[in-house]
Every structure is written in C-alpha cells, then in structure tokens.
Design a protein around this motif. Structure first.
Motif, PDB file in Angstrom:
ATOM      1  N   MET A   1       0.752  -1.305   0.133  1.00 13.37           N
ATOM      2  CA  MET A   1       0.136   0.038  -0.239  1.00 13.37           C
ATOM      3  C   MET A   1       0.817   1.040  -0.036  1.00 13.37           C
ATOM      4  O   MET A   1       0.624   2.118  -0.878  1.00 13.37           O
ATOM      5  CB  MET A   1      -0.777   0.075   1.263  1.00 13.37           C
ATOM      6  N   GLN A   2       2.034   1.153   0.673  1.00 10.97           N
ATOM      7  CA  GLN A   2       2.942   2.340   0.828  1.00 10.97           C
ATOM      8  C   GLN A   2       3.540   2.690  -0.491  1.00 10.97           C
ATOM      9  O   GLN A   2       3.456   3.967  -0.898  1.00 10.97           O
ATOM     10  CB  GLN A   2       3.845   2.273   1.904  1.00 10.97           C
ATOM     11  N   ASP A   3       3.824   1.628  -1.134  1.00 10.90           N
ATOM     12  CA  ASP A   3       4.130   1.842  -2.534  1.00 10.90           C
ATOM     13  C   ASP A   3       3.263   2.775  -3.465  1.00 10.90           C
ATOM     14  O   ASP A   3       3.601   3.705  -4.146  1.00 10.90           O
ATOM     15  CB  ASP A   3       4.559   0.579  -3.445  1.00 10.90           C
ATOM     16  N   GLY A   4       2.058   2.475  -3.269  1.00 10.25           N
ATOM     17  CA  GLY A   4       0.974   2.838  -4.267  1.00 10.25           C
ATOM     18  C   GLY A   4       0.558   4.218  -3.787  1.00 10.25           C
ATOM     19  O   GLY A   4       0.587   5.302  -4.510  1.00 10.25           O
ATOM     20  N   PHE A   5       0.890   4.501  -2.296  1.00 12.06           N
ATOM     21  CA  PHE A   5       0.585   6.101  -2.052  1.00 12.06           C
ATOM     22  C   PHE A   5       1.667   6.981  -2.286  1.00 12.06           C
ATOM     23  O   PHE A   5       1.597   8.005  -2.908  1.00 12.06           O
ATOM     24  CB  PHE A   5       0.433   6.038  -0.546  1.00 12.06           C
ATOM     25  N   ASN A   6       2.862   6.410  -2.512  1.00 15.86           N
ATOM     26  CA  ASN A   6       4.138   7.086  -2.707  1.00 15.86           C
ATOM     27  C   ASN A   6       3.959   7.482  -4.163  1.00 15.86           C
ATOM     28  O   ASN A   6       4.257   8.696  -4.633  1.00 15.86           O
ATOM     29  CB  ASN A   6       5.172   6.155  -2.377  1.00 15.86           C
ATOM     30  N   LEU A   7       3.827   6.416  -4.960  1.00 20.62           N
ATOM     31  CA  LEU A   7       3.693   6.470  -6.573  1.00 20.62           C
ATOM     32  C   LEU A   7       2.566   7.728  -6.889  1.00 20.62           C
ATOM     33  O   LEU A   7       2.791   8.407  -7.572  1.00 20.62           O
ATOM     34  CB  LEU A   7       3.584   5.496  -7.220  1.00 20.62           C
ATOM     35  N   ALA A   8       1.464   7.564  -6.254  1.00 20.76           N
ATOM     36  CA  ALA A   8       0.261   8.203  -6.589  1.00 20.76           C
ATOM     37  C   ALA A   8       0.441   9.810  -6.047  1.00 20.76           C
ATOM     38  O   ALA A   8       0.200  10.673  -6.955  1.00 20.76           O
ATOM     39  CB  ALA A   8      -0.998   7.918  -5.784  1.00 20.76           C
ATOM     40  N   SER A   9       1.041  10.116  -4.958  1.00 20.66           N
ATOM     41  CA  SER A   9       1.492  11.377  -4.509  1.00 20.66           C
ATOM     42  C   SER A   9       2.409  11.909  -5.625  1.00 20.66           C
ATOM     43  O   SER A   9       2.299  13.179  -6.055  1.00 20.66           O
ATOM     44  CB  SER A   9       1.938  11.546  -3.250  1.00 20.66           C
ATOM     45  N   LYS A  10       3.401  11.410  -6.126  1.00 20.65           N
ATOM     46  CA  LYS A  10       4.356  11.877  -7.112  1.00 20.65           C
ATOM     47  C   LYS A  10       3.785  12.329  -8.363  1.00 20.65           C
ATOM     48  O   LYS A  10       3.895  13.067  -9.030  1.00 20.65           O
ATOM     49  CB  LYS A  10       5.567  10.782  -7.407  1.00 20.65           C
ATOM     50  N   LEU A  11       2.684  11.103  -9.109  1.00 19.79           N
ATOM     51  CA  LEU A  11       1.823  11.457  -9.994  1.00 19.79           C
ATOM     52  C   LEU A  11       1.254  12.659  -9.921  1.00 19.79           C
ATOM     53  O   LEU A  11       1.119  13.479 -10.854  1.00 19.79           O
ATOM     54  CB  LEU A  11       1.200  10.059 -10.461  1.00 19.79           C
ATOM     55  N   ALA A  12       0.522  12.812  -8.787  1.00 16.41           N
ATOM     56  CA  ALA A  12      -0.349  14.075  -8.536  1.00 16.41           C
ATOM     57  C   ALA A  12       0.356  15.351  -8.606  1.00 16.41           C
ATOM     58  O   ALA A  12      -0.008  16.373  -9.172  1.00 16.41           O
ATOM     59  CB  ALA A  12      -1.093  13.927  -7.124  1.00 16.41           C
ATOM     60  N   SER A  22      11.222  14.866 -13.392  1.00 12.82           N
ATOM     61  CA  SER A  22      12.196  13.997 -12.901  1.00 12.82           C
ATOM     62  C   SER A  22      11.761  13.479 -11.419  1.00 12.82           C
ATOM     63  O   SER A  22      12.413  12.487 -10.874  1.00 12.82           O
ATOM     64  CB  SER A  22      13.424  14.984 -12.542  1.00 12.82           C
ATOM     65  N   LEU A  23      10.770  13.807 -10.974  1.00 11.61           N
ATOM     66  CA  LEU A  23      10.393  13.407  -9.519  1.00 11.61           C
ATOM     67  C   LEU A  23       9.889  11.897  -9.667  1.00 11.61           C
ATOM     68  O   LEU A  23      10.269  11.122  -8.729  1.00 11.61           O
ATOM     69  CB  LEU A  23       8.966  14.355  -9.020  1.00 11.61           C
ATOM     70  N   LEU A  24       9.490  11.637 -10.724  1.00 15.83           N
ATOM     71  CA  LEU A  24       8.987  10.314 -10.800  1.00 15.83           C
ATOM     72  C   LEU A  24      10.231   9.128 -10.711  1.00 15.83           C
ATOM     73  O   LEU A  24      10.131   8.102 -10.426  1.00 15.83           O
ATOM     74  CB  LEU A  24       8.251   9.969 -12.011  1.00 15.83           C
ATOM     75  N   ALA A  25      11.624   9.626 -11.247  1.00 11.53           N
ATOM     76  CA  ALA A  25      12.588   8.874 -11.250  1.00 11.53           C
ATOM     77  C   ALA A  25      13.005   8.327  -9.844  1.00 11.53           C
ATOM     78  O   ALA A  25      13.667   7.502  -9.526  1.00 11.53           O
ATOM     79  CB  ALA A  25      13.739   9.514 -12.054  1.00 11.53           C
ATOM     80  N   THR A  26      12.455   9.115  -8.929  1.00 14.51           N
ATOM     81  CA  THR A  26      12.999   9.139  -7.506  1.00 14.51           C
ATOM     82  C   THR A  26      12.330   7.830  -6.714  1.00 14.51           C
ATOM     83  O   THR A  26      12.832   7.146  -6.030  1.00 14.51           O
ATOM     84  CB  THR A  26      12.731  10.090  -6.642  1.00 14.51           C
ATOM     85  N   TYR A  27      10.897   7.424  -7.486  1.00 11.04           N
ATOM     86  CA  TYR A  27      10.364   6.261  -6.936  1.00 11.04           C
ATOM     87  C   TYR A  27      11.139   5.045  -6.697  1.00 11.04           C
ATOM     88  O   TYR A  27      11.048   4.217  -5.641  1.00 11.04           O
ATOM     89  CB  TYR A  27       8.828   5.955  -7.807  1.00 11.04           C
ATOM     90  N   THR A  28      11.821   4.526  -7.858  1.00 11.53           N
ATOM     91  CA  THR A  28      12.605   3.483  -7.985  1.00 11.53           C
ATOM     92  C   THR A  28      13.731   3.208  -6.767  1.00 11.53           C
ATOM     93  O   THR A  28      13.624   2.317  -6.274  1.00 11.53           O
ATOM     94  CB  THR A  28      12.944   3.148  -9.164  1.00 11.53           C
ATOM     95  N   ALA A  29      14.390   4.563  -6.751  1.00 11.81           N
ATOM     96  CA  ALA A  29      15.436   4.349  -5.854  1.00 11.81           C
ATOM     97  C   ALA A  29      14.986   4.313  -4.331  1.00 11.81           C
ATOM     98  O   ALA A  29      15.728   3.555  -3.669  1.00 11.81           O
ATOM     99  CB  ALA A  29      16.264   5.619  -5.918  1.00 11.81           C
ATOM    100  N   GLU A  30      13.999   5.005  -4.040  1.00  9.03           N
ATOM    101  CA  GLU A  30      13.258   5.009  -2.746  1.00  9.03           C
ATOM    102  C   GLU A  30      12.910   3.701  -2.490  1.00  9.03           C
ATOM    103  O   GLU A  30      12.876   3.246  -1.143  1.00  9.03           O
ATOM    104  CB  GLU A  30      12.107   6.070  -2.511  1.00  9.03           C
ATOM    105  N   ARG A  31      12.258   2.957  -3.153  1.00  6.32           N
ATOM    106  CA  ARG A  31      11.474   1.767  -2.779  1.00  6.32           C
ATOM    107  C   ARG A  31      12.469   0.573  -2.965  1.00  6.32           C
ATOM    108  O   ARG A  31      12.348  -0.407  -2.463  1.00  6.32           O
ATOM    109  CB  ARG A  31      10.238   1.459  -3.818  1.00  6.32           C
ATOM    110  N   GLN A  32      13.809   0.668  -3.466  1.00  4.44           N
ATOM    111  CA  GLN A  32      14.457  -0.428  -3.738  1.00  4.44           C
ATOM    112  C   GLN A  32      15.002  -1.209  -2.422  1.00  4.44           C
ATOM    113  O   GLN A  32      15.065  -2.243  -2.125  1.00  4.44           O
ATOM    114  CB  GLN A  32      15.545  -0.077  -4.590  1.00  4.44           C
ATOM    115  N   GLU A  33      15.686  -0.429  -1.456  1.00  3.90           N
ATOM    116  CA  GLU A  33      15.956  -0.651  -0.047  1.00  3.90           C
ATOM    117  C   GLU A  33      14.767  -1.575   0.513  1.00  3.90           C
ATOM    118  O   GLU A  33      14.854  -2.514   1.118  1.00  3.90           O
ATOM    119  CB  GLU A  33      16.490   0.480   0.652  1.00  3.90           C
ATOM    120  N   ILE A  34      13.473  -0.983   0.439  1.00  7.30           N
ATOM    121  CA  ILE A  34      12.453  -1.390   1.138  1.00  7.30           C
ATOM    122  C   ILE A  34      12.226  -2.875   0.691  1.00  7.30           C
ATOM    123  O   ILE A  34      12.124  -3.845   0.986  1.00  7.30           O
ATOM    124  CB  ILE A  34      10.976  -0.572   1.125  1.00  7.30           C
TER     125      ILE A  34
END
Length: 75
Positions: A1-12, A22-34
C-alpha cells in the motif's frame, strides 16, 4: 500500500504541475531498499522455519513486524 501512496502522490504532483517529471525517477531508488528488506525477511523466515517445529517468529518479529505492517522508516 505504501508503494501505491508514494507513487500516487508523485504522479499527482507532476500531473498538477507542482513538480517536474524528474520526481518520478526517485520512486525506484526510494523503494529499492524496502524491496530488498522484504526479500531478506522472507528468506530469513523461510530458512528459520525449515526443519523446525519450534516457533521462531519472536526472534525476527521486531524487524518483520515493521515490514509486515506496511510501514518503514525508509518510506
């Protein structure tokens, strides 16, 4: 769920013009460790349960409970 919220807020933010694409590119790096934490937890859980009837959840629950709850200090 947290991934979905993270991505949705970036898309919004991007779609409303508040942030650059360029904000969208941060999603992968943020979620990789999780994602790696989840994989490591699953591997440890499986390994600790194999061949044993004794409960081992108390040994790994402090870390696993954080992941299982869907929250993380990395989110």
């Amino acid at each position: 769920m947290q991934d979905g919220f993270n991505l949705a807020s970036k898309l919004a933010q991007v779609l409303s013009g508040l942030s650059d694409e360029s904000l969208l590119a941060t999603y992968t790096a943020e979620r990789q460790e999780i994602a790696q934490d989840l994989i490591d937890f699953d591997r440890e859980w499986f390994t600790s349960r194999r061949g044993s009837s004794a409960p081992t959840s108390t040994r790994i629950w402090p870390r696993g409970g954080r992941l299982a709850s869907g929250s993380s200090p990395h989110s």
